[in-house]
Design a protein around this motif. Structure first.
Motif, short mmCIF file in Angstrom:
data_model
loop_
_atom_site.label_atom_id
_atom_site.label_comp_id
_atom_site.label_asym_id
_atom_site.label_seq_id
_atom_site.Cartn_x
_atom_site.Cartn_y
_atom_site.Cartn_z
N UNK A 194 0.81 -1.25 0.15
CA UNK A 194 0.18 -0.12 -0.16
C UNK A 194 0.80 1.41 -0.23
N UNK A 195 0.90 1.92 -1.22
CA UNK A 195 1.97 3.01 -1.26
C UNK A 195 1.57 4.33 -0.37
N UNK A 196 0.23 4.52 0.17
CA UNK A 196 -0.19 5.51 0.80
C UNK A 196 0.53 5.65 2.25
N UNK A 197 0.87 4.42 2.45
CA UNK A 197 1.43 4.14 3.98
C UNK A 197 2.80 5.02 4.37
N UNK A 204 3.77 -1.40 -14.61
CA UNK A 204 4.32 -0.47 -13.60
C UNK A 204 2.86 0.64 -13.22
N UNK A 205 1.94 0.03 -12.85
CA UNK A 205 0.89 0.80 -12.69
C UNK A 205 0.58 1.46 -11.39
N UNK A 206 1.64 1.28 -10.39
CA UNK A 206 1.60 1.75 -9.14
C UNK A 206 3.10 2.02 -8.64
N UNK A 207 3.24 3.33 -7.81
CA UNK A 207 4.67 3.66 -7.67
C UNK A 207 4.65 3.41 -6.20
N UNK A 208 5.57 2.78 -5.72
CA UNK A 208 6.09 2.15 -4.32
C UNK A 208 7.47 2.57 -3.99
N UNK A 249 9.88 4.83 -4.60
CA UNK A 249 10.61 5.36 -5.73
C UNK A 249 10.71 4.05 -6.68
N UNK A 250 9.88 3.18 -6.88
CA UNK A 250 10.06 2.37 -8.01
C UNK A 250 8.44 2.09 -8.27
N UNK A 251 8.26 1.29 -9.45
CA UNK A 251 6.71 1.04 -9.93
C UNK A 251 6.61 -0.59 -9.88
#
Length: 181
Positions: free
Chosen positions: A38-41, A157-161, A163-165
């Motif tokens: 979950x990238x928002x964390x 590469x649908x979501x950024x986590x 600094x990587x996708x």
């Protein structure tokens, strides 16, 4: 819909500002578990960050709002689930969800997702529902598979986590495939 009783153990309650403290505490105490997928964390550093998120959801007019719900399991906070990126012209929406670690493995997300699918088709008039899961997040991807969603492929590469996708698996369910229970 303010509340949706999924079954005798699971209840969904529309997200309110008063939930912000509990949501932040859940994220903060489950940070290591949640941030893998979950990238928002990583951007949720303070309670104010969570309050801003809650306000971004609850301050929109009802006709434009993507409903988000707190998941209660036997009266205890379990996580969040909701619609996102709803396209009211083409009658499609996405469902996103997360649980704190101690609530996993109980069938909570499967049952809550089924309830939101049923509600989207029966009450919101949606024609298509999408679930996206990070490639490799097998527990999350098991939910749409279990509920009869069709695998459509990968969004590269649908979501950024951090600094990587990462690539995302895309699942969909159409109203014509749905049978309410």
């Amino acid at each position: 819909m303010e509340r949706l009783q999924v079954n005798s153990k699971i209840e969904l309650e529309r997200l309110k500002y008063s939930h912000a403290f509990q949501v932040f505490q859940a994220i903060d105490t489950n940070r290591d578990f949640l941030e893998t997928w979950l990238p928002f964390v990583q951007d949720t550093e303070t309670q104010e960050d969570t309050e801003a998120f809650v306000c971004s959801v609850t301050s929109r007019p009802t006709s434009e709002r993507d409903e988000v719900f707190v998941i209660w399991y036997e009266g205890h906070f379990a996580g969040l689930i909701g619609y996102k990126d709803t396209d009211r012209v083409n009658l499609k929406t996405e469902i996103g969800y997360w649980l704190i670690k101690r609530m996993t493995g109980k069938g909570i997300i499967t049952q809550a997702t089924k309830a939101l699918v049923d509600f989207a088709f029966s009450s919101l008039g949606m024609n298509r529902i999408i679930i996206r899961c990070g490639v490799g997040n097998d527990k999350s991807a098991a939910i749409p598979r279990r509920l009869g969603f069709s695998y459509e492929g990968a969004e590269r590469e649908g979501e950024k986590h951090h600094n990587k996708y990462i690539d995302l698996e895309i699942y969909s369910y159409l109203k014509r495939e749905w049978k309410s229970s």
